[in-house]
Design an enzyme around this catalytic site. Structure first.
Site, PDB file in Angstrom:
ATOM      1  N   ARG A 319       0.837  -1.205   0.000  1.00 45.23           N
ATOM      2  CA  ARG A 319       0.000   0.000   0.000  1.00 45.23           C
ATOM      3  C   ARG A 319       0.873   1.256   0.000  1.00 45.23           C
ATOM      4  O   ARG A 319       0.544   2.257  -0.635  1.00 45.23           O
ATOM      5  CB  ARG A 319      -0.967  -0.003   1.181  1.00 45.23           C
ATOM      6  N   GLU A 727     -10.576   4.886   6.374  1.00 44.37           N
ATOM      7  CA  GLU A 727      -9.174   5.288   6.463  1.00 44.37           C
ATOM      8  C   GLU A 727      -8.801   6.558   5.701  1.00 44.37           C
ATOM      9  O   GLU A 727      -7.995   7.347   6.179  1.00 44.37           O
ATOM     10  CB  GLU A 727      -8.276   4.148   5.946  1.00 44.37           C
TER      11      GLU A 727
HETATM   12  N1  MTE Z   1     -13.488   4.249  13.546  1.00 50.06           N
HETATM   13  C1  MTE Z   1     -13.605   3.983  14.858  1.00 50.06           C
HETATM   14  N2  MTE Z   1     -14.445   4.718  15.599  1.00 50.06           N
HETATM   15  N3  MTE Z   1     -12.860   3.004  15.452  1.00 50.06           N
HETATM   16  C2  MTE Z   1     -11.956   2.254  14.743  1.00 50.06           C
HETATM   17  O1  MTE Z   1     -11.308   1.377  15.292  1.00 50.06           O
HETATM   18  N4  MTE Z   1     -10.938   1.831  12.540  1.00 50.06           N
HETATM   19  C3  MTE Z   1     -10.591   2.406  11.238  1.00 50.06           C
HETATM   20  C4  MTE Z   1     -11.834   2.966  10.553  1.00 50.06           C
HETATM   21  N5  MTE Z   1     -12.580   3.798  11.457  1.00 50.06           N
HETATM   22  C5  MTE Z   1     -11.813   2.524  13.343  1.00 50.06           C
HETATM   23  C6  MTE Z   1     -12.631   3.532  12.778  1.00 50.06           C
HETATM   24  C7  MTE Z   1      -9.957   1.459  10.326  1.00 50.06           C
HETATM   25  S1  MTE Z   1      -8.321   1.161  10.508  1.00 50.06           S
HETATM   26  C8  MTE Z   1     -10.652   0.847   9.322  1.00 50.06           C
HETATM   27  S2  MTE Z   1      -9.874  -0.167   8.217  1.00 50.06           S
HETATM   28  C9  MTE Z   1     -12.092   1.035   9.152  1.00 50.06           C
HETATM   29  O2  MTE Z   1     -12.644   1.873  10.150  1.00 50.06           O
HETATM   30  C10 MTE Z   1     -12.770  -0.325   9.201  1.00 50.06           C
HETATM   31  O3  MTE Z   1     -14.136  -0.233   9.131  1.00 50.06           O
HETATM   32  P1  MTE Z   1     -14.968  -0.078   7.765  1.00 50.06           P
HETATM   33  O4  MTE Z   1     -14.297  -0.934   6.750  1.00 50.06           O
HETATM   34  O5  MTE Z   1     -16.300  -0.531   8.140  1.00 50.06           O
HETATM   35  O6  MTE Z   1     -14.877   1.374   7.413  1.00 50.06           O
HETATM   36  N1  HPA Z   2      -5.613  -3.026   4.465  1.00 47.28           N
HETATM   37  C1  HPA Z   2      -5.785  -3.527   5.684  1.00 47.28           C
HETATM   38  N2  HPA Z   2      -5.549  -4.765   5.994  1.00 47.28           N
HETATM   39  C2  HPA Z   2      -5.114  -5.576   5.042  1.00 47.28           C
HETATM   40  C3  HPA Z   2      -4.911  -5.126   3.745  1.00 47.28           C
HETATM   41  C4  HPA Z   2      -5.179  -3.775   3.442  1.00 47.28           C
HETATM   42  O1  HPA Z   2      -5.017  -3.296   2.313  1.00 47.28           O
HETATM   43  N3  HPA Z   2      -4.469  -6.149   3.024  1.00 47.28           N
HETATM   44  C5  HPA Z   2      -4.392  -7.189   3.862  1.00 47.28           C
HETATM   45  N4  HPA Z   2      -4.788  -6.864   5.089  1.00 47.28           N
HETATM   46 MO1  MOS Z   3      -7.680  -0.758   9.039  1.00 46.20          MO
HETATM   47  S1  MOS Z   3      -5.675  -0.382   9.255  1.00 46.20           S
HETATM   48  O1  MOS Z   3      -7.378  -1.529   7.474  1.00 46.20           O
HETATM   49  O2  MOS Z   3      -7.829  -2.048  10.116  1.00 46.20           O
END
Ligand code: MTE
Ligand code: HPA
Ligand code: MOS
Length: 766
Positions: A319, A727
């Site tokens: 990434r 993210e």
């Molecule tokens: N938001 C909150 N409140 N708490 C969390 O731990 N994790 C983040 C983001 N937002 C997180 C958050 C991360 S690292 C990711 S990958 C995404 O939420 C995962 O959830 P989603 O795929 O449903 O957006």
């Molecule tokens: N994001 C988060 N977690 C992961 C990914 C990614 O792109 N690929 C494998 N695990």
């Molecule tokens: Mo989020 S770093 O992809 O859990």
């Protein structure tokens, strides 16, 4: 979307509050540690190595075993299966056997009647270790050529020649620090043994399936013996993508050996010492450019500190390298990215997963080139924009940055932030003030959505409609505060045309939906949304057939809206209450339960060629930040931020706004105040909130304007044309770094830009 239009006030697009918002505030929300102990439950505490590298010759446990309440002290020899909890590349022991590879590595698990007894006994275990030379810096690991992920290289054209022929050249080196997740709820698992070797694990995890797999691997049993559930996490941020699994495996080992339930809840200190963080990076680059700021050639090394083991570093490096040009195009380049092996904790997923670190490269290049060329950095960045209206859509890895959204988000953010007026205002302020300096900075982001690892781009769901018309929703995604559960519930509301109060949101469980991906890479709602949609559509189709047969019309003419099934074009007011129709289906012996599955189409990647189409689509955004710096102390604050984020057609604008605000502040913490500090012996010394400073409420910019990009739905078929948001907006905080450079008058500013580093940068600037 699928022929029939449906209607629900609480469906896709409704700005509803998080389903657990009130429960979070009142304390009613149950986390793993809130589950009352079953009589006989044992509590675990980990014995952690205090040296970073050495040969483990003996572990003295006699004193600990004799202490009050202690039931067992378990080490590698007590493991019935494999002593390996690696999520990707095998070779990551749960407990060190002969080699200690970082200070904080688990050596043993103490089990006692109470947690305090376990903690006291764990402190009484001593390890005998013959010390070996530790490798504690990225530079040293590069010299030794030791990696956990070998260099990945993306090439386009002849970078060396392009640089040599360019009118001007520049080289630089800079670094970015790691980041502790600091989830409010630390790592925890509760393992309860059942009959015949069954094991039930409540885990605070983003990846229940992986917890299941690693528990099974450590116990030496089939996956079907292990059930893992998670109702919610008190935050994960990537820190519970892989690290939750080994904590759960340790608890399950304790439960297997003692035959009693075991709870393992890490103290904040143990959590900070023993679990992975965001990868710190070292960057070295050389660029060739012209007087307009066009970057003609770039050679760059992105070296991540992988820590002692591979963990998820392969994906993080992937990434980073695919995001190293951010929204820009460079015609000739050689990008090299790798993760070196050091004797520190194994770094892991953290919101953005290497993407934010990758994007820092181009921002550093743009800002230093701008300074050298005497141009505003925003002009240099825009001069190099990729996309339509920029320098073309092709990325160097073969995918296109389609459309004109890069240029558009920047134009809108510039307008929203009143850029030109404030530039002049800030110049006037700086001219008038003897010691304070204000600065303005910006950021434009393009973040690829999909897991870099192909097979993770799938999801499953299980939907039941009961005969009273109430609905039970389950899917493979996990809730960590990001609002996934309510978004998926809204999707199901939309399909059935019912209100949210009909839907029971339930805990994630490997027993209900198997073989799932982690909730990560911001794909939770994209993947699980479609899976739940597909399950609900299957049930709705059967319900429509039953209603249609009653009314003597075609099933396609049945419409689900307003908590009813309607016979539309039939003229007369024919309808069933949704519950009435469910009852009818039951009486007609029609199944009201369905699974749904989804796999992301059109993605592929060739790791040898480093080319392909790895992302389903890109998420775009732009930001402007204003800071003020005290040049006598280096202290600074962000006074105003203007954020613009592309969420497509948002599934829930209220939740998305929360995600954007939170991600921005979390990113600001990473870049400005959170500093991990290991001492000369490789011991992490920032192990709590007193020494590790996360942003507080007073660090939130007093003016924070936030807007979702309008009229730019996803170009590909995402669920209800929404886009991922978890993210990407973290990268918007890079605008604060850029604003600090503007304020202090130099682009050379290492990260985190703490007051100390800002002072050093001011001094180096002269
Ligand atoms: N938001 C909150 N409140 N708490 C969390 O731990 N994790 C983040 C983001 N937002 C997180 C958050 C991360 S690292 C990711 S990958 C995404 O939420 C995962 O959830 P989603 O795929 O449903 O957006
Ligand atoms: N994001 C988060 N977690 C992961 C990914 C990614 O792109 N690929 C494998 N695990
Ligand atoms: Mo989020 S770093 O992809 O859990």
């Amino acid at each position: 979307m699928d022929g029939t239009t449906t209607l629900s006030r609480t469906g896709a697009g409704a700005a509803l509050r998080h389903d657990s918002a009130l429960k979070h505030c009142t304390g009613e929300a149950r986390y793993a540690d809130d589950i009352p102990d079953v009589p006989g439950t044992l509590h675990g505490a980990l014995v952690l190595s205090t040296v970073p590298h050495g040969r483990l010759t003996a572990l003295r446990t006699e004193a600990a075993r004799a202490m009050p309440g202690v039931v067992a002290v378990l080490g590698p020899r007590d493991i019935p299966g494999e002593n390996d909890v690696a999520p990707a590349v095998k070779g990551e022991p749960l407990f060190a056997e002969t080699l200690v590879e970082f200070a904080g590595q688990p050596l043993a698990l103490v089990l006692a009647a109470t947690r305090d007894q376990a903690l006291r006994a764990a402190a009484a275990v001593t390890a005998e270790v013959e010390a070996l030379e530790p490798v504690l810096s990225i530079e040293r690991a590069l010299e030794l050529g030791q990696n956990v992920i070998a260099p990945q290289v993306i090439r386009r054209g002849d970078a060396a020649a392009a640089i040599a022929q360019a009118p001007r050249r520049l080289s630089a080196e800079f670094r970015a620090g790691g980041q502790e997740h600091f989830y409010l709820e630390g790592q925890i698992a509760l393992a309860t043994p059942g009959e015949g070797g069954d094991m039930t694990v409540v885990s605070s995890t983003q990846h229940p399936s992986e917890v299941q797999h690693l528990v099974a691997r450590v116990l030496g049993c089939d996956f079907n013996r292990v059930t893992v559930t998670c109702r919610r996490m008190g935050g994960g941020f990537g820190g519970k993508e892989s690290n939750a699994s080994w904590v759960a495996a340790a608890a399950a080992l304790g439960a297997r050996v003692t035959g009693r339930p075991v709870k393992l809840r890490l103290s904040r200190r143990a959590d900070m010492i023993a679990t992975g963080k965001r990868h710190p990076f070292l960057y070295r680059w050389t660029a060739g450019f012209d007087e307009t700021g066009r970057i003609l050639g770039l050679e760059a090394l992105l070296a991540a500190d992988g820590g002692w083991s591979t963990d998820l570093s392969g994906g993080v490096v992937f990434r980073a390298i695919t995001h190293a040009l951010g929204p820009c195009d460079v015609p000739a380049l050689t990008l090299t990215a790798q993760a070196v092996k050091t004797n520190t904790v194994s770094h892991t997923a953290f919101r953005g997963f290497g993407g934010p670190q990758g994007a820092l490269l181009i921002e550093d290049v743009v800002h230093r080139v701008a300074a050298a060329a005497g141009l505003p950095p925003e002009q240099v960045r825009a001069r190099n924009f990729a996309g339509v209206g920029g320098n073309g859509e092709d990325t160097p890895y073969g995918q296109k940055l389609e459309g004109d959204l890069i240029a558009r988000v920047w134009a809108e953010a510039k307008r929203d932030s009143e850029w030109d007026r404030r530039r002049a205002e800030i110049a006037a302020f700086n001219a008038a003030h003897p010691t304070l300096r204000r600065g303005l900075g910006s950021m434009v982001l393009a973040f690829g959505i999909s897991f870099g690892i192909q097979h993770l781009n799938q999801a499953g769901a299980l939907v039941h409609v009961y005969s009273d018309g109430s609905i039970r929703l389950n899917h493979g995604g996990t809730e960590m505060g990001q609002g996934l559960f309510i978004k998926i519930a809204q999707v199901v509301c939309d399909v059935f045309g019912v209100d949210l109060d009909r839907i029971a949101i339930t805990a994630t469980s490997t027993a209900e939906v198997p073989n799932t991906a982690p909730t990560a890479a911001s794909t939770g709602s994209d993947l699980n949304g479609w899976a739940a949609h597909n399950a609900a559509v299957a049930i709705r189709g059967r319900m429509a057939e039953v209603a249609a047969a009653k009314w003597g019309i075609a099933p396609e003419a049945v419409v689900f809206a307003d908590n009813r099934a309607w016979a539309e074009r039939a003229g007369a007011n024919r309808w069933f209450d949704f519950g009435e129709l469910a009852k009818l289906c039951f009486l007609e012996r029609v199944s009201l339960s369905a699974t749904g599955h989804y796999r992301t189409p059109d993605i592929h990647w060739d790791p040898k060629a480093m080319r392909g189409h790895p992302f389903f689509y890109f998420s775009y955004g732009a930001a402007v930040a204003e800071v003020v710096v005290d040049t006598l102390t280096g202290e600074h604050r962000c006074l105003r931020a203007d954020l613009l984020q592309d969420c497509g057609r948002s599934l829930n604008p209220a939740v998305d706004r929360g995600q954007i605000e939170g991600a921005f502040v979390q990113g600001m913490g990473w870049l400005t105040c959170e500093e991990l500090w290991w001492d000369a012996h490789g011991r992490l010394r920032t192990v709590g909130p007193s020494t590790y400073k996360i942003p507080g409420s007073r660090d939130v910019p007093p003016v924070m304007n936030l807007r979702l990009l309008e009229g730019a739905p996803a170009r590909v078929e995402t669920i209800f044309r929404s886009k991922a948001v978890g993210e990407p907006p973290l990268l918007l905080a890079t605008s604060v770094w850029n604003a600090l450079k503007d304020a202090i008058g130099t682009p050379a500013l290492d990260l985190p830009a703490t007051p100390e580093r800002v002072l050093m940068a001011l001094r180096n600037r002269g």
